[in-house]
Design a protein around this motif. Structure first.
Motif, mmCIF file in Angstrom:
data_model
loop_
_atom_site.group_PDB
_atom_site.id
_atom_site.type_symbol
_atom_site.label_atom_id
_atom_site.label_comp_id
_atom_site.label_asym_id
_atom_site.label_seq_id
_atom_site.Cartn_x
_atom_site.Cartn_y
_atom_site.Cartn_z
ATOM 1 N N THR A 1 -3.224 22.229 26.156
ATOM 2 C CA THR A 1 -2.568 22.932 27.256
ATOM 3 C C THR A 1 -3.379 22.898 28.543
ATOM 4 O OG1 THR A 1 -1.475 24.379 25.704
ATOM 5 C CG2 THR A 1 -1.649 25.192 27.944
ATOM 6 N N ASP B 1 3.216 16.191 24.158
ATOM 7 C CA ASP B 1 3.686 17.475 23.655
ATOM 8 C C ASP B 1 3.067 17.768 22.284
ATOM 9 O OD1 ASP B 1 6.028 19.528 24.419
ATOM 10 O OD2 ASP B 1 5.931 19.328 22.241
ATOM 11 N N LYS C 1 1.231 22.619 29.886
ATOM 12 C CA LYS C 1 2.399 23.037 29.108
ATOM 13 C C LYS C 1 1.937 23.340 27.685
ATOM 14 C CE LYS C 1 4.598 19.021 30.183
ATOM 15 N NZ LYS C 1 5.629 18.005 30.538
ATOM 16 N N PRO C 2 2.671 24.203 26.953
ATOM 17 C CA PRO C 2 2.224 24.529 25.597
ATOM 18 C C PRO C 2 2.362 23.340 24.645
ATOM 19 C CG PRO C 2 4.201 25.784 26.193
ATOM 20 C CD PRO C 2 3.891 24.906 27.353
ATOM 21 N N ARG C 3 1.431 23.211 23.728
ATOM 22 C CA ARG C 3 1.499 22.147 22.723
ATOM 23 C C ARG C 3 2.546 22.514 21.671
ATOM 24 N NH1 ARG C 3 -2.666 21.265 18.158
ATOM 25 N NH2 ARG C 3 -2.232 19.145 17.470
#
Ligand code: IPE
Ligand code: IPE
Ligand code: MG
Ligand code: MG
Length: 329
Positions: A231, A226, A236-238
């Motif tokens: 991405t 994360d 998924k968004p950082r």
């Protein structure tokens, strides 16, 4: 299937590949059964893929070569449906825009659609598993779902609290992620023992413990990704955890090492750009390496926990364990 699962399947042989294919077909069939609106969202979630790591664990925990039983397909499907349901609900709770490289259901269809789709997926999971007639199997999955929900609630309760302890963080990871890995392993093992003898019960629990440990490592590594993961790679968004107030091990460690980070109010992080800057600062403390090392030691612990198993099965499970912290790296 993504590259992380494929080598394991190749090593585990034709039966594993056929079983996973059957589970995939069944998942797709189930997701088109529910009419336009609900069906569309459920279908998109399933069709977007994902690593199918939990179904793989179900298969391998049953044995290698994987026994090609209908019960094992049902267990694999049920676990993946629960996983999909939790992701759909998790994205509501986390307010996430992106999942598996696509807009989340909550982003595209709103909260009601996402809540209902998650509920649908949960109910399909239990219908699928219950049709096999094993009360023990239903109990295992049901306990995992309750703990998952507790984990998600704990995460919201601790949101924005940067002083959360490592122990509490680990307990949250165990509840929200590791218990489903445990359940996947136990369901697979249950399929292969089919007896209630003390010795069999112990074998099921032992392989479940392995699942729990790699599940914990998996969440730790997800939390590293994360902060670090582009991405394009994670889908998924950082920095998403920072933006929704989820305090994870990289941040906990970074705050111990950097006094300006220790003084930072998480609520001041409001934009993707600010989150990216904070991600870089966390990385600069070396906290990602520390968190990754901790995940790696959990993987080793998991391998030590494995009970006496036939060599091919042990090798396949160890490959999965090693893959858990190797994702995208
Ligand atoms: C994501 O799980 C949720 C976590 C427990 C971190 P996965 O990374 O297994 O998700 P998919 O199924 O591959 O998309
Ligand atoms: C895992 O936590 C979520 C579930 C177990 C449902 P995360 O919130 O970190 O998962 P991602 O990053 O959204 O996939
Ligand atoms: Mg999330
Ligand atoms: Mg995450």
């Amino acid at each position: 299937l993504t590259t992380s699962v494929q080598p394991v399947l190749d090593a585990a042989g034709g039966a594993a590949i056929r079983l996973m294919d059957r589970a995939e077909q069944r998942l797709l069939a189930l997701s088109v059964e529910h009419g336009e609106q609900l069906g569309a969202h459920a279908r998109a979630t399933i069709a977007a893929g994902g690593k199918r790591l939990r179904p793989l664990l179900v298969c391998l925990a049953a044995g290698v070569p994987v026994p090609e039983s209908d019960g094992l397909v049902r267990a694999a499907v049920a676990v993946e449906l629960v996983h999909a349901a939790t992701l759909v609900h998790d994205d509501v709770l986390d307010g996430s825009p992106l999942r598996r490289g696509r807009p989340t259901i909550v982003a595209a269809g709103g909260r009601l659609a996402a809540t209902a789709t998650g509920d649908l997926l949960f109910s399909r999971a239990f219908a699928e598993l219950a049709s096999g007639g094993s009360a023990a199997a239903v109990r295992v999955l049901s306990r995992a779902c309750s703990e998952l929900a507790q984990g998600e609630l704990l995460q919201r309760a601790d949101a924005w609290d940067a002083n959360v302890s490592v122990e509490r963080y680990l307990e949250r990871c165990r509840l929200k992620t590791a218990v489903l890995f445990r359940a996947a392993c136990e369901l697979g093992a249950l399929e292969s023992v089919r007896s209630d003898a003390e010795e069999d019960r112990r074998a099921v629990t032992a392989i479940g413990g392995f699942g729990e440990s790699i599940g914990l490592a998996f969440q730790l590594f997800d939390d590293v990704l994360d902060v670090s993961g582009p991405t394009e790679v994670t889908g998924k968004p950082r920095g998403a955890d920072l933006l929704d107030g989820t305090v994870t091990l990289p941040l906990i460690v970074a705050r111990e090492r950097d006094s300006t980070l220790a003084g930072l109010d998480l609520r001041s992080i409001e934009s993707v750009e600010q989150a990216a800057v904070l991600c870089d600062r966390i990385a600069a403390t070396g906290a990602l390496g520390a968190a990754r090392d901790r995940a790696l030691s959990m993987v080793n612990e998991a391998k030590r926990q494995l009970p006496a198993l036939p060599e091919r099965q042990r090798a396949a499970l160890e490959m999965v364990a090693d893959g858990v912290v190797d994702r995208y790296s």
